[in-house]
Design an enzyme around this catalytic site. Sequence first.
Site, PDB file in Angstrom:
ATOM      1  N   SER A 152       0.836  -1.207   0.000  1.00 34.17           N
ATOM      2  CA  SER A 152       0.000   0.000   0.000  1.00 34.17           C
ATOM      3  C   SER A 152       0.871   1.258   0.000  1.00 34.17           C
ATOM      4  O   SER A 152       0.574   2.232  -0.687  1.00 34.17           O
ATOM      5  CB  SER A 152      -0.916  -0.006   1.219  1.00 34.17           C
ATOM      6  OG  SER A 152      -0.167   0.122   2.403  1.00 34.17           O
ATOM      7  N   ARG A 179       0.534   3.581  -3.306  1.00 29.50           N
ATOM      8  CA  ARG A 179      -0.127   4.879  -3.132  1.00 29.50           C
ATOM      9  C   ARG A 179       0.733   6.002  -3.701  1.00 29.50           C
ATOM     10  O   ARG A 179       0.267   6.819  -4.490  1.00 29.50           O
ATOM     11  CB  ARG A 179      -0.391   5.128  -1.649  1.00 29.50           C
ATOM     12  CG  ARG A 179      -1.075   6.472  -1.402  1.00 29.50           C
ATOM     13  CD  ARG A 179      -1.287   6.741   0.064  1.00 29.50           C
ATOM     14  NE  ARG A 179      -2.043   5.664   0.698  1.00 29.50           N
ATOM     15  CZ  ARG A 179      -1.517   4.780   1.535  1.00 29.50           C
ATOM     16  NH1 ARG A 179      -0.242   4.852   1.844  1.00 29.50           N
ATOM     17  NH2 ARG A 179      -2.248   3.842   2.060  1.00 29.50           N
ATOM     18  N   ASN A 187      -0.184   8.048  -7.233  1.00 25.40           N
ATOM     19  CA  ASN A 187      -0.418   9.496  -7.247  1.00 25.40           C
ATOM     20  C   ASN A 187       0.532  10.216  -8.186  1.00 25.40           C
ATOM     21  O   ASN A 187       0.134  11.093  -8.951  1.00 25.40           O
ATOM     22  CB  ASN A 187      -0.282  10.057  -5.835  1.00 25.40           C
ATOM     23  CG  ASN A 187      -1.574   9.942  -5.065  1.00 25.40           C
ATOM     24  OD1 ASN A 187      -2.477  10.740  -5.249  1.00 25.40           O
ATOM     25  ND2 ASN A 187      -1.680   8.922  -4.243  1.00 25.40           N
TER      26      ASN A 187
END
Lengths: 267, 156
Positions: free
Chosen positions: A196, A200, A204
């Site tokens: 994660s 993440r 982004n």
Amino acid sequence: MASEPQGGLTEYIQHHLTFLQSSHDGGFWSIHIDSIAVSLILGVLAGGWLWLKSRRATAGVPGKGQAFVEIVLEFVDGQVKDVFHGDRRFLGPLALTVFLWVFLMNAMDLLPVDLLPFITQKLGISHFRSVPTADLSLTFAMSLTVLVLVIFYSFKAKGFGGYMHELFTAPFGRHPLLWIPNFALNMVELLSKPVSLAMRLFGNMYAGELVFMLIAGLFSAGSWLLFGMGVIGYTVWGLFHILIISIQAFIFMVLTIVYISMAHDHH
Amino acid sequence: MDLNATLIGEMLSFAILIGFTVKFIWPNLTKAIEERQLKIADGLSAAERARAELKDADAKVADEIRKARQQASEIIDRAQQQANQILDKAKADAVAEIGRQKAVAQDEIASMAQRAREELRERIGALAVQGASKIVQREIDPAVHKALLDQLAAEI
């Protein structure tokens, strides 16, 4: 391979999403030289700057540079203090390193998406990606390092037996039949952390870069109206991106602190 | 890749982004930094001031103590002087009183001696007259022979 606007947006974007690799077979040894170079340069710059400021640090009235470093340091230390109640001599510097480094690498996204590739093109390098955090290899490198630290601190805080006991008996219970489900769940929990964390940040930054490229497609669309819209869109997305890069660097730092402080907690 | 509209557009946007940062982000940052510097400078100068004040107060206290000590010794000196003066005056008074009393006594003694002498003289005069009258067997007129008798008494 030159990027030709008449070759279409797809080719433009595909070109920009190609790493500068040490070999083009796509195998294990095809290292992303651009990611490594940019991240190293930024790391050395940030580290050198901090080193210089800390060496000249005074207990009196600080200069502007020192005051800025102090503000950043106090901010990071405050975050660590909120989450982790223990010896901060390692976790504090770790958080500062993560925050500054990720922030600087993210900030490369604010540079015009064609600027560094244009310069390297003149130097004879055809592909160059300037945002290291939009490289899955780099984000996973960082998050796996955090995983190693999490495991290390789990052993250190609970001892080998204690950690093993926790892995096999929590959260369901100590019945031997539950050992396998417990262990499986704990592995999922443990491995989901680096995934994660890395996904993440990568997601982004990659998406941000892609949006910049899509907007940049307007520039070469051949009309002044679209060019003007491009300038406006690119600027607005850039302004919004200042927020995103800060938040992503902050999240990466806070989660690193949280994961490592969780490793210290006993269940 | 050549210099084309894409790069120019991006550079334009970048310039606007830089302008935004210069105008809106940087001032806040420098403001925070300057506030921090000011706060630290204020704190340091306050500490310096407090230290100086403490030093002043210490000096003042030492001065006051020294002054008080001096005053006390002055008072003691003066008291001693006064005591000496009183003692001297009492002594002198006593001496004068003694002198006065002595003079009075001497006067009294002298006047008493004088009186006794005169009394004695008169009595001797009378005795001499009595004796003489007995010797000459006749009355001597005291009024006639007063001058002779007085001369006799003075010679005694």
